[in-house]
Write a protein that holds these residues in place. Structure first.
Motif, short mmCIF file in Angstrom:
data_model
loop_
_atom_site.label_atom_id
_atom_site.label_comp_id
_atom_site.label_asym_id
_atom_site.label_seq_id
_atom_site.Cartn_x
_atom_site.Cartn_y
_atom_site.Cartn_z
N UNK A 176 0.83 -1.21 0.00
CA UNK A 176 0.00 0.00 0.00
C UNK A 176 0.86 1.25 0.00
N UNK A 177 1.95 1.23 0.76
CA UNK A 177 2.85 2.38 0.80
C UNK A 177 3.50 2.60 -0.56
N UNK A 178 4.01 1.52 -1.15
CA UNK A 178 4.69 1.66 -2.44
C UNK A 178 3.76 2.08 -3.56
N UNK A 179 2.69 1.33 -3.74
CA UNK A 179 1.77 1.61 -4.84
C UNK A 179 0.94 2.86 -4.58
N UNK A 180 0.48 3.05 -3.34
CA UNK A 180 -0.31 4.23 -3.02
C UNK A 180 0.50 5.51 -3.15
N UNK A 190 -8.64 8.25 -12.91
CA UNK A 190 -8.38 7.07 -12.09
C UNK A 190 -8.84 7.19 -10.64
N UNK A 191 -8.83 8.41 -10.08
CA UNK A 191 -9.15 8.53 -8.66
C UNK A 191 -10.56 8.04 -8.30
N UNK A 192 -11.58 8.26 -9.16
CA UNK A 192 -12.90 7.73 -8.80
C UNK A 192 -12.92 6.21 -8.61
N UNK A 193 -12.08 5.49 -9.36
CA UNK A 193 -12.04 4.04 -9.21
C UNK A 193 -11.37 3.65 -7.89
N UNK A 194 -10.41 4.45 -7.44
CA UNK A 194 -9.82 4.20 -6.12
C UNK A 194 -10.86 4.40 -5.03
N UNK A 195 -11.74 5.38 -5.21
CA UNK A 195 -12.82 5.61 -4.24
C UNK A 195 -13.77 4.43 -4.24
N UNK A 196 -14.08 3.91 -5.43
CA UNK A 196 -14.99 2.75 -5.51
C UNK A 196 -14.40 1.56 -4.78
N UNK A 212 -5.93 -1.16 2.90
CA UNK A 212 -4.90 -0.23 3.37
C UNK A 212 -4.48 0.78 2.32
N UNK A 213 -4.84 0.57 1.08
CA UNK A 213 -4.32 1.37 -0.03
C UNK A 213 -4.83 2.81 -0.04
N UNK A 214 -6.13 3.00 0.16
CA UNK A 214 -6.74 4.31 -0.08
C UNK A 214 -6.25 5.40 0.87
N UNK A 247 -4.96 8.86 -0.70
CA UNK A 247 -5.71 10.10 -0.49
C UNK A 247 -4.92 11.12 0.33
N UNK A 248 -4.32 10.67 1.43
CA UNK A 248 -3.58 11.61 2.28
C UNK A 248 -2.35 12.17 1.57
N UNK A 249 -1.64 11.31 0.83
CA UNK A 249 -0.46 11.79 0.13
C UNK A 249 -0.84 12.78 -0.96
#
Length: 265
Positions: free
Chosen positions: A75-79, A96-102, A134-136, A140-142
């Motif tokens: 999650x740290x690396x990919x996120x 792409x961000x809407x799909x991360x929200x989904x 753990x990814x989102x 989002x914060x970064x």
């Protein structure tokens, strides 16, 4: 004088005292009511079971923690990488961000059976499920941190014709560090939750089974003290992860804190 003495007490003294009182009341209730262990075991019996069944519980703990830590690292690396990419391209962010929200709002327990079916390997499927949870927060914060640069500093970098890479390295990434660390603290606990939930859904037994399977197994066999002992290990693991990520955040941001409010105090 009393207030000064109280203020010098360690920060953990109050919660430790409350916890001891709760455990003492729990143990007293079990003993006074004569509750059988298959209804509600006391704290003493739970700890005794933890030591007695450590040959079963500790390998399960290691399996769950291995999945948790691997999912958190992924999650740290990919996120983090995806946050940088999206912050550099508004079009990519809108795409792409809407799909991360989904993915974030979809309960992992509802898609875990499909992930296990599609991947086939249970261990890899558990890792993917924990990573999804753990990814989102990392992403989002970064992204918030990368987009929270002081406009005056951004103008200064543009005035000196700093390249995109140099601006990212010297301005945007340092600005995003506190936000990233806040996301890391959240994702640490979520990775553990995701791993445990995925193990519940998978329901896999064997030498590499995690704590969730041991909880299910104990429930089937009415070994309630062992169930509580496994729950205790999960709780302690979550506390340890939180303390580790909080300690990492304090270490990385110590210079900023020393130069700010704490020094003035």
């Amino acid at each position: 004088m009393k207030n000064g003495a109280v203020s010098r007490l360690p920060a953990f003294a109050a919660p430790v005292l409350v916890g001891m009182l709760v455990l003492a009341g729990w143990e007293a209730l079990v003993r006074l009511k004569g509750l059988p262990s298959y209804v509600l075991p006391g704290p003493v019996e739970i700890v005794e079971t933890l030591f007695r069944d450590r040959a079963v519980l500790l390998p399960a703990l290691a399996s769950t923690l291995r999945t948790t830590l691997m999912a958190l690292l992924a999650a740290v690396g990919l996120g983090g990488a995806m946050a940088v990419a999206l912050s550099l391209s508004k079009g990519l962010e809108r795409s792409l961000f809407p799909y991360a929200v989904i993915l974030q709002v979809t309960p992992v327990v509802s898609i875990a059976p499909l992930i296990i079916l599609w991947i086939g390997d249970v261990g890899t499927a558990l890792l993917v499920c924990a990573w999804l949870v753990a990814f989102f927060p990392i992403l989002a914060n970064t992204m918030i941190g990368l987009n929270s640069v002081d406009p005056n500093l951004a103008d200064l970098f543009r005035l000196y014709r700093a390249s995109t890479a140099r601006t990212l390295l010297l301005l945007r990434l340092p600005t995003a560090l506190p936000y990233f660390l806040a996301g890391l603290r959240i994702s640490g606990g979520l990775a553990l939750i995701g791993a445990v939930v995925a193990e519940f859904v998978a329901g896999s037994a064997g030498s590499d089974s995690g704590l969730a399977w041991r909880i299910l197994e104990a429930g089937y066999q009415l070994r309630i003290p062992r169930m509580f002992a496994a729950l205790l290990l999960i709780s302690l693991s979550g506390v340890a992860i939180h303390l580790a990520t909080s300690g990492l955040a304090r270490a990385l941001l110590r210079r900023r804190y020393d130069g700010g409010v704490e020094r003035d105090a």
